[in-house]
Design a protein around this motif. Sequence first.
Motif: not given
Length: 613
Positions: A233, A243, A253
């Motif tokens: 991310t 992720l 996530a």
Amino acid sequence: MVLEKEVLPFFTWLLRGEGATFADGEGALVLFAIVVATVFVLALVGGFLVSLVRHGPIRAGEIAYNTIVGGVGELLRTSFRRVAALAAVAAKESVRRRVWVALVVFGLILLFASWYLKANNTQPARLYLSFVLTATTYLILLLSLLLAAFSLPADFRTKTLYTIVTKPVRAGDIVLGRMLGFTLVGTVLLAIMGLGSWVFVNGSLAHTHRVDIESLEALRSPDGESLGQRGLTSYDVYHKHDLTIDTDGSGVAEGAHSHTHQVTQNGDRLEIGPAEGFLRARVPQRGKLRFYDRKGVETARGISVGNEWAYRSFIQGATQAAAVWTFEGVSKSSLVEYADGGGEYLPVELIVRVYRSYKGEIERGIQGSIQLRNPDTQVKTNLRTFYAKDATIDSFDFANEQTSTDQLPITILEDLVTPDGRLEVIVQALDRNQYFGFAQADCYLRRPEGSPLWNFIKGYLSIWMQMVIVIAVAVTASTFLKGPIAMLFTVAFLVLGLNREFFVKIAQLESYGGGPVESAVRMVTGMNQMSPFDPSSAVSVMKGIDFVLAKMMLGLSYVLPDFSTFLGRVNFVAEGFSIPADALTRDLIVCLAYVVGAFVIGYFCLRAREVAK
């Protein structure tokens, strides 16, 4: 989290608990009766002696008899209608004193808190929760102290109370009305603070991220089939997440800074949802801890690494040293079903305190292992390795289907749990000359979690109980002391209650430096705490005085509330653990006991004053 005292089941605490004092909570019912009887006898003897000096033996006996019979009769005739009216008067008086200023102060504290609270903390929920709960506790206790300690003395000074006692109002109505009135005001203020704190914590923790498109890479099976994508991310609020995205665009996530985010596909875009998992209310099932030393011999404790606090002890890495927890009552209900329905697992969580004898790779953590074992057959699962960082919670999901150290297929329920429901968890440190530290509360089986909001409310209920005790003590003190002295008396009561364990250690002459007089002599003469005094008559007198003072302090400790216990309940919330119902019920009973005791004492003290006769 630190849990030095095991939370006993409520009825065990009430009827069959083991311990020394009522304030500790062990053997509460019997010890409470002993304390009440002792205080009653001392008060009766003290009052009789005072009357004896002033009026002679016959009149003194008559006064003592009338005080007991008349006082008990008045208490039984307490009018709740009059109490409610006087409570309303006390509440209005508090409003006139501008108690709402406390809300302004609390609002300013929350407004500027973000300037001082570091958002890059690895456990931000614990930071924010600890801050708001601590700020609320001290602010509401200070407000309660000022309100309750100065109210009655101010009425005596302005002669307002003389108008009240001309009405058909008894001393007990006045004392109880003040207690209830100030409690009502404090409860309203505390509820507003709690609502503001909940909004502040959730608002401070709320954030999201974006998908770093450049970091995405395809995941494929050995035969080339697409399994989705993996990446990172964006870097926001001092952190980023690994992720994982499935082929349908959904994913997660992964955990960083104690939380996760869900990923969904919206058209051609991947969107990351709000933070999840910050606020927790874990319900642990705890076991009994024992250790093995570096040669594999069972022992009650591990080794010391130089820390004087004996709560945790340590095991050495790359040896046979181990920490072993034995859990009871393990059954099918202890297992949790996987979200995709692909079987069941046993959730185990572990808190490791890491002690490094050399720095090593500081970012990597210290390697350790964990495995399950049958206490009877000694069948064990294969080692499961992990890297531990200091004071973080590591979660392990042990699938019901396992492989033993003999490489045979086994299941947790059939092969590792004994017929009476026992199961062992073994933890070792694997890096040479590095150490893992453990206490009994550091490993637990995770039961279904409670509501974080309800747990937050329970934390504020613990603060409310502290407030009620302070109000009761301050109102009682104000019935026979002037305002500033009543405030200092209550502050001393609060400080001693917060440090009750240390106070008891001094009273039992177990602290370094000896008793109060001996410690004072050592400080004045510059003598260290450990060297013995040369025998002399002066030393004998000093120790004799200390012995008498220690017995008096020990007696006082029986009526001191353990405020550190209430603060410990608040720590449950900050650390993300559900406050046990047994602990909350126990605290409510203790709070009620102090309120009733303070009310009775305050009634007799006010009744003894000429204005209330």
